[in-house]
Scaffold this motif. Structure first.
Motif: not given
Length: 209
Positions: A154-174
Motif C-alpha cells: 500500500a505504501e509503495i502504491d501511494t508513493a508511486m502515484k504521488s511521485g509520478t502522477n501515474y493513475p495506479y501504483g505498481p501493485f494496483e496496476w498488476s
C-alpha cells in the motif's frame, strides 16, 4: 465500416471508452469462426498464441486482422496481421500501441481505430511494445522492494502515484493487468536481458494464485 470484435465485457468497455463514430457497424462475437466475410477487419482482443487460434484467424477473408498480443511478436504471422497492446487499462487510452510488418496495413488500421476515436502509435515489433515493458519493469522493481521489506504494498502504491502522477501504483496496476501476464512478459524479456528476470516474490505470487 464493418468491424468484428472478439471481446469480453471488460475489453468491450475499454475499447468503447471514447465512443464510436457514426456509420460504424460493430459485431461483438466470441470466436473467429463467427466473423462474417464482409467485415473490413477482425479485432481479436481475446487472442491466445496457439496454432488453432492462429489458423482460424489466418483463414478469415477479411483484409485486416488485429490481435491483442503484447508478449508475442508477429514472427511467423501472415502479413495482414497487426498486433496491439490491449492489456487491461491500456486499451481504454486515446492512443493504442501497435506493430505491423506491412506498411500498407497501417493506413487501414488507423482508419479502424479512428472509428473508436483512437490513434495508433506505431512501435517496433518487439515483446512488450514500450509502455507494457516499462510498466512491467516498474511492477517488478516494486516486488523487489517489497521482498526486501523496504515498505508495504500500500505504501509503495501511494508513493508511486504521488511521485509520478501515474493513475495506479505498481501493485494496483498488476492487479488490473493480471500478474501472470506481467510475469510472462518479464520472462520473455529476460531471455535476452537478465535485468528483466521476475522478482522472487512476484514469481511466487503468480504460482500460488
Amino acid at each position: 465500416m464493418k468491424i468484428a470484435v472478439i471481446a469480453g465485457e471488460n475489453e468491450k468497455e475499454e475499447l468503447l471508452a471514447n465512443g464510436v463514430m457514426a456509420n460504424t457497424e460493430i459485431l461483438w462475437i466470441n470466436s473467429p469462426e463467427k466473423v462474417p466475410a464482409d467485415c473490413d477487419c477482425c479485432i481479436d482482443l481475446l487472442f491466445s498464441n496457439d496454432p488453432v487460434r492462429i489458423q482460424a484467424l489466418s483463414s478469415l477473408k477479411n483484409p485486416l486482422v488485429i490481435v491483442n498480443a503484447v508478449t508475442n511478436t508477429l514472427a511467423g504471422f501472415p502479413g495482414h496481421f497487426i498486433r496491439i497492446n490491449g492489456w487491461p487499462s491500456f486499451l481504454k487510452r486515446d492512443t493504442i500501441e501497435a506493430s505491423c510488418t506491412l506498411e500498407s496495413m497501417k493506413v487501414i488500421a488507423e482508419e479502424i481505430f479512428a472509428c473508436f476515436n483512437k490513434k495508433i502509435s506505431w512501435t517496433p515489433d518487439t515483446p512488450g511494445f514500450v509502455s507494457a515493458r516499462i510498466i512491467s519493469t516498474i511492477i517488478n522493481e516494486a516486488y523487489l522492494a517489497w521482498g526486501e521489506e523496504v515498505s508495504t504494498k500500500a505504501e509503495i502504491d501511494t508513493a508511486m502515484k504521488s511521485g509520478t502522477n501515474y493513475p495506479y501504483g505498481p501493485f494496483e496496476w498488476s492487479d488490473k493487468i493480471g500478474l501472470a501476464l506481467v510475469y510472462h512478459l518479464l520472462k520473455t524479456l529476460s531471455e535476452k536481458n537478465k535485468r528483466y528476470e521476475p522478482a522472487e516474490k512476484l514469481t511466487k505470487e503468480v504460482f500460488t494464485l
